[in-house]
Design a protein around this motif. Structure first.
Motif, PDB file in Angstrom:
ATOM      1  N   THR A  41      19.193  17.864 -31.398  1.00 56.76           N
ATOM      2  CA  THR A  41      17.884  17.789 -32.037  1.00 56.76           C
ATOM      3  C   THR A  41      17.058  16.764 -31.280  1.00 56.76           C
ATOM      4  O   THR A  41      17.406  15.577 -31.253  1.00 56.76           O
ATOM      5  CB  THR A  41      18.005  17.359 -33.519  1.00 56.76           C
ATOM      6  N   ALA A  42      15.990  17.227 -30.634  1.00 57.63           N
ATOM      7  CA  ALA A  42      15.114  16.338 -29.873  1.00 57.63           C
ATOM      8  C   ALA A  42      13.811  16.153 -30.634  1.00 57.63           C
ATOM      9  O   ALA A  42      13.273  17.110 -31.184  1.00 57.63           O
ATOM     10  CB  ALA A  42      14.838  16.930 -28.495  1.00 57.63           C
ATOM     11  N   VAL A  43      13.316  14.922 -30.675  1.00 61.34           N
ATOM     12  CA  VAL A  43      12.058  14.618 -31.352  1.00 61.34           C
ATOM     13  C   VAL A  43      11.141  13.913 -30.351  1.00 61.34           C
ATOM     14  O   VAL A  43      11.363  12.748 -30.008  1.00 61.34           O
ATOM     15  CB  VAL A  43      12.283  13.728 -32.602  1.00 61.34           C
ATOM     16  N   ALA A  44      10.126  14.625 -29.882  1.00 62.52           N
ATOM     17  CA  ALA A  44       9.230  14.083 -28.860  1.00 62.52           C
ATOM     18  C   ALA A  44       8.516  12.814 -29.338  1.00 62.52           C
ATOM     19  O   ALA A  44       8.356  11.861 -28.579  1.00 62.52           O
ATOM     20  CB  ALA A  44       8.207  15.132 -28.443  1.00 62.52           C
ATOM     21  N   LYS A  45       8.097  12.806 -30.599  1.00 66.36           N
ATOM     22  CA  LYS A  45       7.326  11.681 -31.148  1.00 66.36           C
ATOM     23  C   LYS A  45       8.074  10.352 -31.008  1.00 66.36           C
ATOM     24  O   LYS A  45       7.476   9.324 -30.705  1.00 66.36           O
ATOM     25  CB  LYS A  45       6.995  11.961 -32.604  1.00 66.36           C
ATOM     26  N   GLY A  47      11.113  10.101 -29.159  1.00 60.74           N
ATOM     27  CA  GLY A  47      11.912  10.079 -27.932  1.00 60.74           C
ATOM     28  C   GLY A  47      13.400  10.135 -28.216  1.00 60.74           C
ATOM     29  O   GLY A  47      14.217  10.001 -27.316  1.00 60.74           O
ATOM     30  N   GLU A  48      13.758  10.352 -29.484  1.00 61.36           N
ATOM     31  CA  GLU A  48      15.177  10.386 -29.839  1.00 61.36           C
ATOM     32  C   GLU A  48      15.758  11.785 -29.716  1.00 61.36           C
ATOM     33  O   GLU A  48      15.144  12.768 -30.108  1.00 61.36           O
ATOM     34  CB  GLU A  48      15.392   9.884 -31.265  1.00 61.36           C
ATOM     35  N   VAL A  49      16.954  11.838 -29.153  1.00 56.89           N
ATOM     36  CA  VAL A  49      17.686  13.089 -29.043  1.00 56.89           C
ATOM     37  C   VAL A  49      19.035  12.867 -29.713  1.00 56.89           C
ATOM     38  O   VAL A  49      19.823  12.020 -29.272  1.00 56.89           O
ATOM     39  CB  VAL A  49      17.882  13.511 -27.568  1.00 56.89           C
ATOM     40  N   THR A  50      19.280  13.588 -30.795  1.00 57.04           N
ATOM     41  CA  THR A  50      20.525  13.464 -31.535  1.00 57.04           C
ATOM     42  C   THR A  50      21.451  14.588 -31.104  1.00 57.04           C
ATOM     43  O   THR A  50      21.080  15.758 -31.181  1.00 57.04           O
ATOM     44  CB  THR A  50      20.272  13.531 -33.057  1.00 57.04           C
ATOM     45  N   VAL A  51      22.635  14.197 -30.637  1.00 51.63           N
ATOM     46  CA  VAL A  51      23.598  15.175 -30.119  1.00 51.63           C
ATOM     47  C   VAL A  51      24.871  15.120 -30.961  1.00 51.63           C
ATOM     48  O   VAL A  51      25.430  14.049 -31.181  1.00 51.63           O
ATOM     49  CB  VAL A  51      23.952  14.865 -28.646  1.00 51.63           C
ATOM     50  N   VAL A  52      25.316  16.279 -31.428  1.00 50.68           N
ATOM     51  CA  VAL A  52      26.576  16.389 -32.154  1.00 50.68           C
ATOM     52  C   VAL A  52      27.552  17.085 -31.218  1.00 50.68           C
ATOM     53  O   VAL A  52      27.261  18.157 -30.676  1.00 50.68           O
ATOM     54  CB  VAL A  52      26.418  17.189 -33.465  1.00 50.68           C
ATOM     55  N   SER A  53      28.712  16.442 -31.008  1.00 49.10           N
ATOM     56  CA  SER A  53      29.695  16.988 -30.076  1.00 49.10           C
ATOM     57  C   SER A  53      31.111  16.806 -30.602  1.00 49.10           C
ATOM     58  O   SER A  53      31.352  16.008 -31.497  1.00 49.10           O
ATOM     59  CB  SER A  53      29.563  16.305 -28.709  1.00 49.10           C
TER      60      SER A  53
END
Length: 74
Positions: A41-45, A47-53
């Motif tokens: 899940t990337a949020v441009a506003k 700059g956070e990118v949440t990655v589930v792995s």
């Protein structure tokens, strides 16, 4: 019958240069291609990118994916 417990790891990365939904899609698409990643899940506003792995990801692999999308991992 026992249910198998699946543990997933959530990591938040800061990415520089995202400004819109297209940016979010490009970054998400590249990171999603890394083996073991189940969601991005990337949020441009922010700059956070949440990655589930399934397991911890190699930071260099994430940086290469972000670079391939045209942005910079902070």
């Amino acid at each position: 019958m026992s249910a198998e417990t699946k543990t997933e790891l959530t990591t938040v990365y800061q990415v520089k240069g995202m400004t819109c939904g297209h940016c979010e899609g490009a970054v998400s698409s590249e990171i999603s291609a890394i083996p073991g990643v189940s969601s991005v899940t990337a949020v441009a506003k922010t700059g956070e990118v949440t990655v589930v792995s399934a397991a911890a990801l190699d930071r260099e692999a994430v940086a290469a994916a972000v670079d391939e999308a045209g942005y910079e991992l902070v």
